[in-house]
Design a protein around this motif. Sequence first.
Motif, PDB file in Angstrom:
ATOM      1  N   ASP A 208     -22.190  61.203  35.752  1.00 60.71           N
ATOM      2  CA  ASP A 208     -22.258  61.594  34.384  1.00 60.71           C
ATOM      3  C   ASP A 208     -23.537  60.683  33.677  1.00 60.71           C
ATOM      4  O   ASP A 208     -24.074  61.390  32.808  1.00 60.71           O
ATOM      5  CB  ASP A 208     -20.932  61.411  33.686  1.00 60.71           C
ATOM      6  CG  ASP A 208     -20.069  62.364  34.135  1.00 60.71           C
ATOM      7  OD1 ASP A 208     -20.364  63.564  34.711  1.00 60.71           O
ATOM      8  OD2 ASP A 208     -18.653  61.914  34.237  1.00 60.71           O
ATOM      9  N   ALA A 209     -23.572  59.425  34.227  1.00 62.16           N
ATOM     10  CA  ALA A 209     -24.447  58.715  33.439  1.00 62.16           C
ATOM     11  C   ALA A 209     -25.196  57.712  34.424  1.00 62.16           C
ATOM     12  O   ALA A 209     -24.348  57.105  35.228  1.00 62.16           O
ATOM     13  CB  ALA A 209     -23.919  57.936  32.247  1.00 62.16           C
ATOM     14  N   VAL A 210     -26.348  57.448  34.348  1.00 64.99           N
ATOM     15  CA  VAL A 210     -26.975  56.233  34.851  1.00 64.99           C
ATOM     16  C   VAL A 210     -27.271  55.291  34.132  1.00 64.99           C
ATOM     17  O   VAL A 210     -27.923  55.636  32.876  1.00 64.99           O
ATOM     18  CB  VAL A 210     -28.261  56.695  35.815  1.00 64.99           C
ATOM     19  CG1 VAL A 210     -28.925  55.492  36.489  1.00 64.99           C
ATOM     20  CG2 VAL A 210     -27.873  57.575  36.961  1.00 64.99           C
ATOM     21  N   THR A 211     -27.225  54.103  34.357  1.00 69.43           N
ATOM     22  CA  THR A 211     -27.704  52.738  33.365  1.00 69.43           C
ATOM     23  C   THR A 211     -28.189  51.720  34.270  1.00 69.43           C
ATOM     24  O   THR A 211     -28.241  51.725  35.703  1.00 69.43           O
ATOM     25  CB  THR A 211     -26.581  52.212  32.772  1.00 69.43           C
ATOM     26  OG1 THR A 211     -26.933  51.310  31.698  1.00 69.43           O
ATOM     27  CG2 THR A 211     -25.509  51.341  33.640  1.00 69.43           C
ATOM     28  N   SER A 212     -29.091  50.837  33.529  1.00 73.41           N
ATOM     29  CA  SER A 212     -29.801  49.553  34.132  1.00 73.41           C
ATOM     30  C   SER A 212     -30.140  48.967  33.261  1.00 73.41           C
ATOM     31  O   SER A 212     -30.156  49.065  31.871  1.00 73.41           O
ATOM     32  CB  SER A 212     -30.955  50.424  34.916  1.00 73.41           C
ATOM     33  OG  SER A 212     -32.006  51.025  34.294  1.00 73.41           O
ATOM     34  N   ARG A 213     -30.574  47.901  33.725  1.00 74.41           N
ATOM     35  CA  ARG A 213     -31.032  46.456  32.961  1.00 74.41           C
ATOM     36  C   ARG A 213     -32.391  45.903  33.518  1.00 74.41           C
ATOM     37  O   ARG A 213     -31.951  45.344  34.454  1.00 74.41           O
ATOM     38  CB  ARG A 213     -29.808  45.521  32.484  1.00 74.41           C
ATOM     39  CG  ARG A 213     -30.059  44.316  31.641  1.00 74.41           C
ATOM     40  CD  ARG A 213     -28.762  43.839  31.317  1.00 74.41           C
ATOM     41  NE  ARG A 213     -28.801  42.800  30.538  1.00 74.41           N
ATOM     42  CZ  ARG A 213     -28.985  41.569  30.657  1.00 74.41           C
ATOM     43  NH1 ARG A 213     -29.035  41.058  31.978  1.00 74.41           N
ATOM     44  NH2 ARG A 213     -29.007  40.401  29.796  1.00 74.41           N
ATOM     45  N   ALA A 214     -33.353  45.941  32.754  1.00 74.79           N
ATOM     46  CA  ALA A 214     -34.587  44.991  33.153  1.00 74.79           C
ATOM     47  C   ALA A 214     -34.854  45.595  34.624  1.00 74.79           C
ATOM     48  O   ALA A 214     -35.310  44.600  35.547  1.00 74.79           O
ATOM     49  CB  ALA A 214     -34.211  43.542  33.131  1.00 74.79           C
ATOM     50  N   VAL A 215     -34.987  46.797  34.961  1.00 71.40           N
ATOM     51  CA  VAL A 215     -35.340  47.184  36.110  1.00 71.40           C
ATOM     52  C   VAL A 215     -36.932  47.546  36.299  1.00 71.40           C
ATOM     53  O   VAL A 215     -37.610  47.282  37.224  1.00 71.40           O
ATOM     54  CB  VAL A 215     -34.472  48.201  36.861  1.00 71.40           C
ATOM     55  CG1 VAL A 215     -34.956  49.011  37.873  1.00 71.40           C
ATOM     56  CG2 VAL A 215     -32.940  47.850  36.887  1.00 71.40           C
ATOM     57  N   ALA A 216     -37.263  48.433  35.570  1.00 73.30           N
ATOM     58  CA  ALA A 216     -38.493  49.101  35.728  1.00 73.30           C
ATOM     59  C   ALA A 216     -38.781  49.621  34.327  1.00 73.30           C
ATOM     60  O   ALA A 216     -38.109  49.913  33.251  1.00 73.30           O
ATOM     61  CB  ALA A 216     -38.753  50.066  36.608  1.00 73.30           C
ATOM     62  N   ALA A 217     -40.214  49.870  34.177  1.00 77.67           N
ATOM     63  CA  ALA A 217     -40.778  50.593  32.925  1.00 77.67           C
ATOM     64  C   ALA A 217     -39.974  52.049  32.992  1.00 77.67           C
ATOM     65  O   ALA A 217     -39.891  52.613  34.215  1.00 77.67           O
ATOM     66  CB  ALA A 217     -42.340  50.903  33.008  1.00 77.67           C
ATOM     67  N   LEU A 218     -39.875  52.912  31.849  1.00 78.82           N
ATOM     68  CA  LEU A 218     -39.381  54.089  32.053  1.00 78.82           C
ATOM     69  C   LEU A 218     -39.937  55.058  32.692  1.00 78.82           C
ATOM     70  O   LEU A 218     -39.013  55.902  33.326  1.00 78.82           O
ATOM     71  CB  LEU A 218     -39.362  54.601  30.277  1.00 78.82           C
ATOM     72  CG  LEU A 218     -38.824  55.936  29.974  1.00 78.82           C
ATOM     73  CD1 LEU A 218     -37.317  55.847  30.493  1.00 78.82           C
ATOM     74  CD2 LEU A 218     -38.921  56.218  28.397  1.00 78.82           C
ATOM     75  N   SER A 219     -41.163  55.274  32.894  1.00 77.03           N
ATOM     76  CA  SER A 219     -41.862  56.222  33.805  1.00 77.03           C
ATOM     77  C   SER A 219     -41.282  55.998  35.219  1.00 77.03           C
ATOM     78  O   SER A 219     -40.830  57.179  35.810  1.00 77.03           O
ATOM     79  CB  SER A 219     -43.317  56.062  33.619  1.00 77.03           C
ATOM     80  OG  SER A 219     -43.521  54.598  33.937  1.00 77.03           O
ATOM     81  N   LYS A 220     -41.202  54.884  35.792  1.00 74.83           N
ATOM     82  CA  LYS A 220     -40.547  54.621  37.128  1.00 74.83           C
ATOM     83  C   LYS A 220     -39.017  54.900  36.808  1.00 74.83           C
ATOM     84  O   LYS A 220     -38.540  55.444  37.902  1.00 74.83           O
ATOM     85  CB  LYS A 220     -40.986  53.287  37.507  1.00 74.83           C
ATOM     86  CG  LYS A 220     -40.368  53.029  38.949  1.00 74.83           C
ATOM     87  CD  LYS A 220     -40.768  51.668  39.649  1.00 74.83           C
ATOM     88  CE  LYS A 220     -40.188  51.604  40.822  1.00 74.83           C
ATOM     89  NZ  LYS A 220     -40.576  50.219  41.561  1.00 74.83           N
ATOM     90  N   LEU A 221     -38.472  54.300  36.172  1.00 73.18           N
ATOM     91  CA  LEU A 221     -37.092  54.344  35.903  1.00 73.18           C
ATOM     92  C   LEU A 221     -36.423  55.497  35.971  1.00 73.18           C
ATOM     93  O   LEU A 221     -35.654  56.063  36.549  1.00 73.18           O
ATOM     94  CB  LEU A 221     -36.590  53.555  34.594  1.00 73.18           C
ATOM     95  CG  LEU A 221     -35.033  52.991  34.638  1.00 73.18           C
ATOM     96  CD1 LEU A 221     -34.633  52.347  35.817  1.00 73.18           C
ATOM     97  CD2 LEU A 221     -34.933  52.556  33.188  1.00 73.18           C
ATOM     98  N   ALA A 222     -37.052  56.753  35.235  1.00 77.21           N
ATOM     99  CA  ALA A 222     -36.838  58.095  34.818  1.00 77.21           C
ATOM    100  C   ALA A 222     -36.795  58.690  36.422  1.00 77.21           C
ATOM    101  O   ALA A 222     -35.909  59.735  36.772  1.00 77.21           O
ATOM    102  CB  ALA A 222     -37.632  58.788  34.081  1.00 77.21           C
ATOM    103  N   ARG A 223     -37.971  58.360  36.991  1.00 77.76           N
ATOM    104  CA  ARG A 223     -38.102  59.114  38.399  1.00 77.76           C
ATOM    105  C   ARG A 223     -37.215  58.639  39.570  1.00 77.76           C
ATOM    106  O   ARG A 223     -36.719  59.588  40.257  1.00 77.76           O
ATOM    107  CB  ARG A 223     -39.591  58.746  39.062  1.00 77.76           C
ATOM    108  CG  ARG A 223     -40.680  59.520  38.617  1.00 77.76           C
ATOM    109  CD  ARG A 223     -42.056  59.033  39.365  1.00 77.76           C
ATOM    110  NE  ARG A 223     -42.235  57.769  39.760  1.00 77.76           N
ATOM    111  CZ  ARG A 223     -43.146  56.944  38.822  1.00 77.76           C
ATOM    112  NH1 ARG A 223     -43.670  57.623  37.707  1.00 77.76           N
ATOM    113  NH2 ARG A 223     -43.363  55.741  39.168  1.00 77.76           N
ATOM    114  N   ILE A 224     -36.764  57.472  39.470  1.00 76.66           N
ATOM    115  CA  ILE A 224     -35.676  57.087  40.595  1.00 76.66           C
ATOM    116  C   ILE A 224     -34.287  57.231  39.957  1.00 76.66           C
ATOM    117  O   ILE A 224     -33.340  57.305  40.861  1.00 76.66           O
ATOM    118  CB  ILE A 224     -35.885  55.481  40.858  1.00 76.66           C
ATOM    119  CG1 ILE A 224     -35.624  54.572  39.683  1.00 76.66           C
ATOM    120  CG2 ILE A 224     -37.355  55.314  41.496  1.00 76.66           C
ATOM    121  CD1 ILE A 224     -35.622  53.091  40.138  1.00 76.66           C
ATOM    122  N   SER A 225     -34.004  57.437  38.609  1.00 81.57           N
ATOM    123  CA  SER A 225     -32.714  57.185  38.123  1.00 81.57           C
ATOM    124  C   SER A 225     -32.244  58.917  37.860  1.00 81.57           C
ATOM    125  O   SER A 225     -31.037  59.343  38.152  1.00 81.57           O
ATOM    126  CB  SER A 225     -32.492  56.721  36.844  1.00 81.57           C
ATOM    127  OG  SER A 225     -32.927  55.338  36.985  1.00 81.57           O
TER     128      SER A 225
END
Length: 212
Positions: free
Chosen positions: A136-153
């Motif tokens: 239902d939800a993916v979260t993270s903290r200090a992992v990557a910039a939004l462009s990369k974070l969106a692709r992997i999450s």
Amino acid sequence: MVDTDETIGTSPAVREYFGEHYDSVARFHARLRDEGELRGLIGPREVDRLWERHILNSAAVVPFLTAAQSVADIGSGAGLPGIVIAILRPDATVHLIEPMERRTTWLEEIVADLGLSNVSVKRGRAEEYDGALEVDAVTSRAVAALSKLARISLPLVRPGGELVVLKGRNVEKEIEPARQVLRKLTVGDPEILEGHTVDGIESTTILRVRRR
């Protein structure tokens, strides 16, 4: 000399904020304080500010996950925010995804120590669970910039679910470079939110994106 971190953590306001879950959160804090630096989970400067900068910071995301019955924490590391979410949301299934073996070992120890029956520790990168895990939800903290974070999450988020991540104050600068990726992944406009916990503690910046 007054231990500011300890003073914050034992204050009536923090005890009230965590309520029935306070003992578990305090136990997690104690393990991080005693072992975190030695095991390479946190830097030496973080030991004396765990409550404010890490525990409460992580807890601030929980009110934005109230509708989620399943949550994945990408790059969980020391368990921030995943372990805190799991403690405060015992009704939700929380998947802690972390590629480093020594960190997954730590996470498994903490899960056992705190008796968190709602947690699954998964060793690997988020990309490896594309098609194998939907939440239902993916979260993270200090992992990557939004462009990369969106692709992997976002591939792990079910249609109608959300990406809800803890970010720094300059998160707005990450949005425009991520527009193309976000459009491709068919999500709504990003929202920048403020997560509050206890009076006197700095709020947490949270970015939320809903998947259509």
